[in-house]
Design an enzyme around this catalytic site. Structure first.
Site, PDB file in Angstrom:
ATOM      1  CD  GLU A 116      -3.092  -0.539  -0.081  1.00  0.00           C
ATOM      2  OE1 GLU A 116      -3.134   0.558  -0.318  1.00  0.00           O
ATOM      3  OE2 GLU A 116      -4.117  -1.345  -0.474  1.00  0.00           O
ATOM      4  CD  GLU A 169      -1.323  -1.188  -4.718  1.00  0.00           C
ATOM      5  OE1 GLU A 169      -1.265  -2.358  -5.275  1.00  0.00           O
ATOM      6  OE2 GLU A 169      -2.117  -0.871  -4.567  1.00  0.00           O
ATOM      7  CD  GLU A 170      -2.661   4.582  -0.061  1.00  0.00           C
ATOM      8  OE1 GLU A 170      -2.366   5.543   0.372  1.00  0.00           O
ATOM      9  OE2 GLU A 170      -3.605   4.050  -0.216  1.00  0.00           O
TER      10      GLU A 170
END
Lengths: 235, 235
Positions: free
Chosen positions: A174, A177-178
């Protein structure tokens, strides 16, 4: 769960007596190919296309056969391209157990004892990543949709673990990805359990302490408005 | 997730041009009743029986209508007594999202962007109860089936949390069901995450410290061979 093959063939023959024009005759019964496990549960995994009427008849005979054998329950796995067999299974007393995009699992409890079919997944794992560097700077983001967008808040990267994904892996993914930042998992700082979150299922939220391994933030337009390593935690 | 009603009626009329015998005619199109949410996802919850062919036609028109409106995805919830509509939905491009015993949820991604349908539950919560009294006696059991039966081991009461059940409640319930002992939750001693446990799903196992509130063990024949408060932990 170990499994023992009952029949390697597509079906095994049994006999039943049917009455045709008042005359008793023996006709072969097609028992569906199945495996048994140590809990006396039968598993049928359909792979080949079959006429729904023939399937309904075979399933009825098979369930009757397994009930006589003292089996406790039947699992029936139907891939989505055999969707035309689903109504027949429900007509024969099966209910849904779970579904994934490409298959539906149905179940039928045969025993007179209390139903003890194992439950499917009941929780989602939700992670929050507390990514802090040696300068005690913390990585924060703004979301481009949902509740947090309206609140215009800076927040930690968060997200849900995927199927089979470990808490630590979900946190790393995460963050990457972010924000484009590589990080390593250090420890779990806290966790909480919330209920009735998504279709009646629960969330386990884990706050993960992460150490950044790279320092160039990359924008992810589709999901996040901004990503910023900003919130200084100086004493 | 908030939701906004698009139509309170069973359907809303639109128009489309169809060619009948070489002549263009307007005919009303039945758009299925639906709600929209803040993510531009449409939700259809079918409740009334409908002819599968009429349903297929309405669903096709509805999906086309929502696509034109810029909706991102369609959720379609079919209760098990409308199982005869499932093949039509799959024919129209829907795949399974999840199922519970009494309904099937299908989904269709409309947008050209990456599919971001929220995942359903991915984990089961498994608890182990460490029930210790003031004499430092610990409650242990033997199981009447499965792997531990064959190993003839004394073990702590264990079990899976039910839908929507908190870790502490699951521990209390399992101790009560397996041994008849009432107990209260004190704290979580440890937890672990294991994968590929049941149909590809993961388990989160929590060891719960419990304090007994009653002291008469009741046998549960169906699940456990014996329940015993025995293993002394004297120093």
């Amino acid at each position: 769960m170990g499994s023992l093959s009952v029949s390697a063939n597509s079906s095994m023959a049994a006999e039943r007596v049917v009455v045709i024009s008042g005359k008793e005759v023996q006709r072969p019964v097609e028992i569906l190919s199945a495996t048994n496990d140590e809990f006396d549960f039968v598993t049928v995994e359909m792979k080949e296309k079959m006429d729904p009427k023939i399937f309904a008849s075979s399933l009825r005979d098979s369930v009757s056969h397994w009930r006589q054998q003292g089996m406790k329950a039947v699992w029936l796995k139907l891939p989505i391209d055999l969707v035309n067999l689903v109504p027949a299974a429900v007509d024969e007393g099966f209910s849904y157990h779970h579904a994934e995009p490409d298959y539906l699992m149905l179940a039928c409890w045969l025993s007179k004892t209390k139903q003890v079919l194992p439950s499917y997944a009941t929780n989602r794992v939700h992670i929050g990543a507390f990514v802090m560097n040696d300068k005690r700077e913390v990585l924060v983001v703004k979301e481009s949709r949902g509740m947090f967008k309206r609140m215009d808040l800076w927040k930690f990267p968060t997200g849900f673990a995927e199927d089979g994904e470990d808490i630590s892996e979900a946190a790393k993914r995460e963050v990457k990805e972010e924000t484009g930042i590589d990080s390593e998992f250090v420890e779990i700082l806290a966790f909480g359990h919330r209920h009735e979150q998504f279709h009646g299922k629960s969330n386990l939220f884990f706050v993960c302490m992460m150490r950044p391994l790279s320092f160039v933030i990359q924008w992810q337009d589709s999901e996040l408005e901004e990503a910023k390593r900003s919130l200084q935690l100086n004493h």
